[in-house]
Design a protein around this motif. Structure first.
Motif, PDB file in Angstrom:
ATOM      1  N   ASP A  69       6.048 -75.432  38.684  1.00 55.84           N
ATOM      2  CA  ASP A  69       6.575 -74.141  38.237  1.00 55.84           C
ATOM      3  C   ASP A  69       6.843 -74.124  36.735  1.00 55.84           C
ATOM      4  OD1 ASP A  69       6.442 -73.093  40.762  1.00 55.84           O
ATOM      5  OD2 ASP A  69       8.565 -73.392  41.231  1.00 55.84           O
ATOM      6  N   ASN A  72       3.451 -73.959  34.923  1.00 56.93           N
ATOM      7  CA  ASN A  72       2.867 -72.629  35.118  1.00 56.93           C
ATOM      8  C   ASN A  72       3.602 -71.584  34.278  1.00 56.93           C
ATOM      9  OD1 ASN A  72       1.274 -70.543  36.512  1.00 56.93           O
ATOM     10  ND2 ASN A  72       3.188 -70.050  37.545  1.00 56.93           N
ATOM     11  N   GLU A  73       4.916 -71.661  34.257  1.00 57.92           N
ATOM     12  CA  GLU A  73       5.706 -70.733  33.449  1.00 57.92           C
ATOM     13  C   GLU A  73       5.367 -70.870  31.963  1.00 57.92           C
ATOM     14  OE1 GLU A  73      10.440 -69.719  32.681  1.00 57.92           O
ATOM     15  OE2 GLU A  73       9.832 -71.772  33.068  1.00 57.92           O
ATOM     16  N   LYS A  74       5.212 -72.093  31.515  1.00 56.45           N
ATOM     17  CA  LYS A  74       4.898 -72.343  30.105  1.00 56.45           C
ATOM     18  C   LYS A  74       3.573 -71.715  29.714  1.00 56.45           C
ATOM     19  CE  LYS A  74       4.537 -76.234  26.848  1.00 56.45           C
ATOM     20  NZ  LYS A  74       4.510 -77.728  26.745  1.00 56.45           N
ATOM     21  N   TYR A  76       1.876 -69.299  31.381  1.00 59.00           N
ATOM     22  CA  TYR A  76       1.907 -67.842  31.592  1.00 59.00           C
ATOM     23  C   TYR A  76       2.639 -67.145  30.451  1.00 59.00           C
ATOM     24  CZ  TYR A  76       2.524 -63.399  34.058  1.00 59.00           C
ATOM     25  OH  TYR A  76       2.505 -62.065  34.408  1.00 59.00           O
ATOM     26  N   THR A  77       3.791 -67.684  30.074  1.00 56.09           N
ATOM     27  CA  THR A  77       4.590 -67.071  29.007  1.00 56.09           C
ATOM     28  C   THR A  77       3.829 -67.093  27.686  1.00 56.09           C
ATOM     29  OG1 THR A  77       6.597 -67.838  30.115  1.00 56.09           O
ATOM     30  CG2 THR A  77       6.820 -67.104  27.840  1.00 56.09           C
ATOM     31  N   ASN A 103      -1.411 -68.209  37.892  1.00 53.09           N
ATOM     32  CA  ASN A 103      -0.116 -67.948  38.517  1.00 53.09           C
ATOM     33  C   ASN A 103      -0.297 -67.611  39.998  1.00 53.09           C
ATOM     34  OD1 ASN A 103       2.828 -67.358  38.381  1.00 53.09           O
ATOM     35  ND2 ASN A 103       2.146 -65.281  38.844  1.00 53.09           N
ATOM     36  N   TRP A 366      12.115 -63.423  25.761  1.00 53.05           N
ATOM     37  CA  TRP A 366      11.402 -64.235  26.753  1.00 53.05           C
ATOM     38  C   TRP A 366      11.307 -65.649  26.222  1.00 53.05           C
ATOM     39  CZ3 TRP A 366       5.801 -62.789  28.796  1.00 53.05           C
ATOM     40  CH2 TRP A 366       5.667 -63.255  30.111  1.00 53.05           C
ATOM     41  N   PRO A 368       9.765 -69.885  27.754  1.00 50.46           N
ATOM     42  CA  PRO A 368       9.764 -70.818  28.886  1.00 50.46           C
ATOM     43  C   PRO A 368      10.869 -71.863  28.777  1.00 50.46           C
ATOM     44  CG  PRO A 368       8.078 -71.451  27.313  1.00 50.46           C
ATOM     45  CD  PRO A 368       8.694 -70.185  26.779  1.00 50.46           C
ATOM     46  N   HIS A 412      17.259 -69.709  35.319  1.00 45.86           N
ATOM     47  CA  HIS A 412      16.818 -68.333  35.102  1.00 45.86           C
ATOM     48  C   HIS A 412      17.805 -67.369  35.754  1.00 45.86           C
ATOM     49  CE1 HIS A 412      13.196 -70.762  34.469  1.00 45.86           C
ATOM     50  NE2 HIS A 412      12.845 -69.827  33.615  1.00 45.86           N
TER      51      HIS A 412
END
Length: 608
Positions: A69, A72-74, A76-77, A103, A366, A368, A412
């Motif tokens: 996660d 993936n967050e890194k 995607y962001t 994602n 925003w 990550p 988060h």
């Protein structure tokens, strides 16, 4: 930075750009993490069917999921923020699309977790927690999963739902591209008769113009474009609402509203209390509109007249460096650590400041986990944008404290609490300015601006919330969201909320077509509840000092480690009651009286 035409991204000085290199030094590093993410997804899938084997296996699976996660967050962001720099850049359009696909792949890989855990007997989970100390970290998360059990599908069905995510986000993605990359508006002649490009970022600046002709022309130009595309935009919004209803029904929620509130563990009465309380306090708002009409000296108050300051003699240009200093001084009550961290971040590439061609409109915070937060602005040299800076830095500092204090699983925070942090910043800044600005006209200007925050954040966002509730109920009842129906609903809400002193121009009927938040269902009510909670917290910080500040910083630092209502309760605010909203609106009514007194030359103090 204002000019007749928008600069390109390359023309913006580097000191006014965020430093996304702190996430990835280059796109090659992103590609390496793409491959590692795919490998991790495959490893996570290897645990399918094994989570109930032992406490140790469950802990290993949780830890591996966290790694997946986070990575993936890194990706995607980073991809989305690169695209937001310039939506016309094909390289980052492609990277963003690939990140969306990745994602969806990740969500599919982890989709078995929830149904498989929920299939375990309660005694098994209890035994695992006793046997494996490492699982203690996940106790609240496990309790939350059990709460979701009635709305969780089988493993195979959850995988289908996860894979469908990429498709069901299409309406929001299409709207974003039309709105940010494709739309162009007819140019507007400014106060000097110079033809200037109308953009999303400049629209509010035109609405604040002292020249009524400029305001009217910008208003007409903007909505003329949206009306030309009303059928496409209605279909796009309708598809998004149908998506919300689809997910709610598949997961066995009574309504899309209850599905949206469930994630935050918010009872429906919080939403309904907000609408009911605001509708019960419309008379002070009508009074404010009457005062605005009188102070502007016009026979009819139109929708394009409600943003311009009511003080004619105040020209207040605030360059960005001056805005940063204002925010720094205004937030001094939050303590040395808060202020120094915030200002240090602003100077170290946290903020993307100015508008450029293709840049995503509006503002957001925003970033990550594992890096610092970021803020996107489209800064214009006016007071409204100073408050936008304070607002977004509230989000950024919430992330900073939460990421610093919480493990990834609880780092988060929910949006419900996020809007509290941003609005506390705005309220403290307003308090500072009203105390330090000496000129009477500027104080009236500030007071008007503060009332505009109430109008925009409590009254307007509640109207949006009611619109969302109505259109979702229409779809749930089998009705089609035609342009005519959307415009009729939206027009009547404007009539109800703004009252008899305002001419509700037909152009405003199309405003629903330009609100991006409508593509994130039942989001906007949190602005109004957040503003109400923030009003109470600001008063405590100002009156109680260090004790209240410590409780507030603790609130920021707790991230998502508890449900929003419990976190706010620990900070001293009970949002299950209509009282905080009513208290907020009582402040608004009092401030309307203060503006009347000051603007008409009668001495009076601005009590916040």
């Amino acid at each position: 930075m204002k000019s007749a035409h928008l600069p390109t991204r390359r023309e913006i000085p580097d000191r006014y750009k965020w430093r996304l290199e702190d996430i990835y030094p280059g796109d090659d590093a992103v590609e390496r993490d793409f491959q590692q993410t795919l490998e991790l997804a495959a490893r996570v899938e290897s645990y399918q069917g094994k989570l109930g084997t032992s406490a140790r296996v469950l802990l290993e699976a949780f830890q591996l999921q966290e790694q997946l996660d986070m990575l993936n967050e890194k990706i995607y962001t980073y991809a989305r923020m690169r695209r937001d720099e310039d939506n016309t850049n094909p390289v980052y359009q492609a990277l963003s699309d690939r990140a969306e696909s990745l994602n969806a792949r990740v969500q599919a890989a982890v989709s078995f977790f929830v149904p498989e855990i929920l299939a375990l007997p309660g005694q098994t989970l209890k035994k695992f927690l006793q046997e494996e100390p490492g699982l203690a970290l996940y106790r609240f998360m496990l309790e939350e999963l059990v709460r979701q059990k009635p709305h969780t599908l089988s493993a195979s069905e959850e995988q289908i739902m996860a894979r469908a995510q990429e498709v069901t986000q299409a309406a929001a993605n299409i709207f974003r591209m039309i709105n940010n990359a494709d739309f162009t508006f007819d140019p507007v002649k400014d106060e000097r008769g110079r033809e200037v490009e109308l953009t999303h970022g400049r629209y509010l600046q035109f609405m604040e113009s002292r020249d009524r002709r400029v305001r009217r022309d910008a208003f007409t130009s903007l909505y003329r474009t949206y009306r030309r595309f009303q059928n496409t935009l209605a279909a796009t919004l309708g598809a998004s609402v149908k998506k919300d209803v689809f997910y709610a029904r598949v997961r066995k929620y009574p309504s899309a509203l209850e599905a949206a509130l469930f994630a935050d563990n918010i009872p429906v009465q919080v939403y309904d209390n907000l609408i009911r309380t605001v509708r019960g306090n419309l008379e002070p708002f009508y009074r404010y509109m009457r005062l605005r009409k009188k102070l502007l000296g016009i026979d009819e108050l139109h929708m394009y007249d409600i943003y311009t300051p009511v003080v004619k003699d105040v020209e207040w240009t605030i360059p960005y460096p001056e805005a940063v200093e204002m925010v720094r001084e205004g937030l001094a009550p939050l303590g040395k650590d808060y202020v120094e961290t915030m200002t240090g971040g602003i100077g170290a590439g946290w903020v993307d400041v100015y508008e450029n061609k293709g840049k995503t409109s509006g503002a957001y915070s925003w970033g990550p986990y594992g890096t610092h937060p970021y803020v996107l602005l489209n800064y214009q040299d006016n007071l409204n944008n100073v408050f936008t800076l304070a607002h977004e830095m509230g989000h950024a500092m919430h992330s900073y404290y939460s990421f610093k204090s919480q493990p990834y699983v609880y780092a988060h925070y929910k949006i419900f609490t996020a809007e509290v942090a941003s609005t506390v910043n705005e309220s403290l800044l307003m308090q500072y300015l009203l105390q330090t600005v000496k000129e009477r006209e500027k104080k009236i200007y500030l007071l008007n601006h503060y009332l505009e925050q109430f109008r925009g954040t409590v009254y307007r966002q509640t109207m949006f919330a009611e619109f969302e509730k109505i259109i979702h109920e229409q779809v749930e009842a089998g009705e089609a969201l035609t342009p005519e129906l959307l415009c009729t609903i939206y027009h009547q809400l404007n009539v109800d909320y703004y009252g008899p002193e305002v001419v509700v121009d037909r152009d405003i009927d199309m405003e629903w077509a330009r609100i991006p938040h409508f593509y994130t269902a039942f989001y906007v009510y949190k602005y109004a509840t957040g503003f109400s909670a923030a009003t109470a917290l600001t008063r405590r910080i100002s009156s109680e000092g260090s004790g209240a500040v410590e409780r507030y910083i603790d609130f920021l630092s707790r991230g998502g480690s508890d449900y929003p209502l419990q976190l706010l309760n620990s900070a001293g605010v009970d949002m299950t009651s209509p009282r905080p909203v009513q208290e907020c609106l009582d402040v608004f009514a009092r401030l309307v009286g203060e503006l009347e007194s000051m603007a008409l030359g009668v001495p009076g103090a601005c009590e916040l």
